[in-house]
Design an enzyme around this catalytic site. Structure first.
Site, mmCIF file in Angstrom:
data_model
loop_
_atom_site.group_PDB
_atom_site.id
_atom_site.type_symbol
_atom_site.label_atom_id
_atom_site.label_comp_id
_atom_site.label_asym_id
_atom_site.label_seq_id
_atom_site.Cartn_x
_atom_site.Cartn_y
_atom_site.Cartn_z
ATOM 1 N N SER A 132 33.888 31.014 44.328
ATOM 2 C CA SER A 132 33.940 31.118 42.870
ATOM 3 C C SER A 132 35.155 30.378 42.350
ATOM 4 C CB SER A 132 34.026 32.596 42.456
ATOM 5 O OG SER A 132 34.372 32.729 41.094
ATOM 6 N N TYR A 150 38.731 40.616 42.807
ATOM 7 C CA TYR A 150 37.693 39.602 43.035
ATOM 8 C C TYR A 150 38.318 38.253 43.356
ATOM 9 C CZ TYR A 150 33.505 36.788 42.198
ATOM 10 O OH TYR A 150 32.453 35.917 42.329
#
Length: 254
Positions: A141, A155
């Site tokens: 990501s 995250y």
């Protein structure tokens, strides 16, 4: 077709990016083992694969469980006899403040899914991928490269760790003819928000905010990520290894 006679494992394949990659791989001639926990959704993806190419192997498994991870590899090899491509896509999105009492509970859950499970599955798959001189694609990501919000540390840390793991393994396996890469998407329309516990009423608002975070003012479709995965997995990407391939509609430019 670019993946003819290749055997691929795609984790987190019951929806979103994983489902799109599985269908696209089959369309390009690959034999695919799709891994997920949701049997109903997995069956729906299987139907799309059959329409576009061939019947996939469905494996109901939790990638965070070591016995399940071992079964994923063993079942694929038993069915297809080899392994060319591993796509580590399974992941979860969670947020939390460092001040939260349950911060470490959330942290451990995210790391177990987004990093440790990938490390273990790669460990199990690598000897077989060396035999076929195949490649590994990890779905990371842009959160690994930038701070997307004040409570994104869990995250972001999991994805930053994944990026560096990818680079390390790419260097180690390069002499054996194996490529290892990341794909780092920005916002991609999927059911990740519902899976993360957001109410459906808030989903539209969040996607609109995500769109405004990008320079191109758009949220990607999962098929766009799948197209890139096909390129990287095929011989067209033969010179690419240790890379973090950003496809984010300009999120990191903002």
């Amino acid at each position: 077709m670019s993946l003819t006679n290749k055997v691929a494992i795609v984790t987190g394949g019951s929806s979103g990016i994983g489902a799109a990659i599985a269908v696209k791989f089959v369309t390009e001639g690959a034999k695919v083992a799709i891994v997920a926990r949701n049997e109903k959704k997995l069956a729906e993806v299987a139907k799309k694969c059959e329409i576009n190419g061939s019947q996939p192997l469905l494996i109901i498994a939790d990638v965070t469980k070591e016995n399940d991870a071992q079964r994923i590899i063993e079942t694929t090899l038993k069915k297809f006899g080899k392994l060319n491509i591993l796509v580590n896509n399974a992941g979860i999105g969670r947020s939390g403040s460092i001040l939260d009492k349950n911060y470490l509970v959330i942290f451990d859950e995210v790391i177990a899914t987004n990093l440790r499970s990938i490390v273990y599955l790669t460990h199990l798959a690598a000897p077989n991928i060396i035999e076929t001189k195949g490649n590994i694609i990890n779905i990371s990501s842009v959160a690994s490269m930038g701070i997307l919000g004040p409570t994104s540390s869990i995250y972001s840390t999991s994805k930053a760790g994944l990026d560096h793991f990818t680079r390390c393994v790419a260097l180690e396996l390069a002499p054996k003819g194996v490529r290892v890469n990341n794909i780092n998407p920005g916002p991609v329309k999927s059911d990740i928000l519902l899976n993360a516990g957001f109410e459906s009423a808030a989903e539209g608002i969040i996607w609109e905010e995500a769109k405004n975070m990008t320079a191109l003012k758009r949220v990607a479709d999962a098929d766009e990520i799948a197209d890139l995965a096909v390129f990287v997995a095929s011989d067209k990407g033969r010179s690419i290894t240790g890379a973090s391939l950003v496809t984010d509609n300009g999120t990191l430019l903002q």
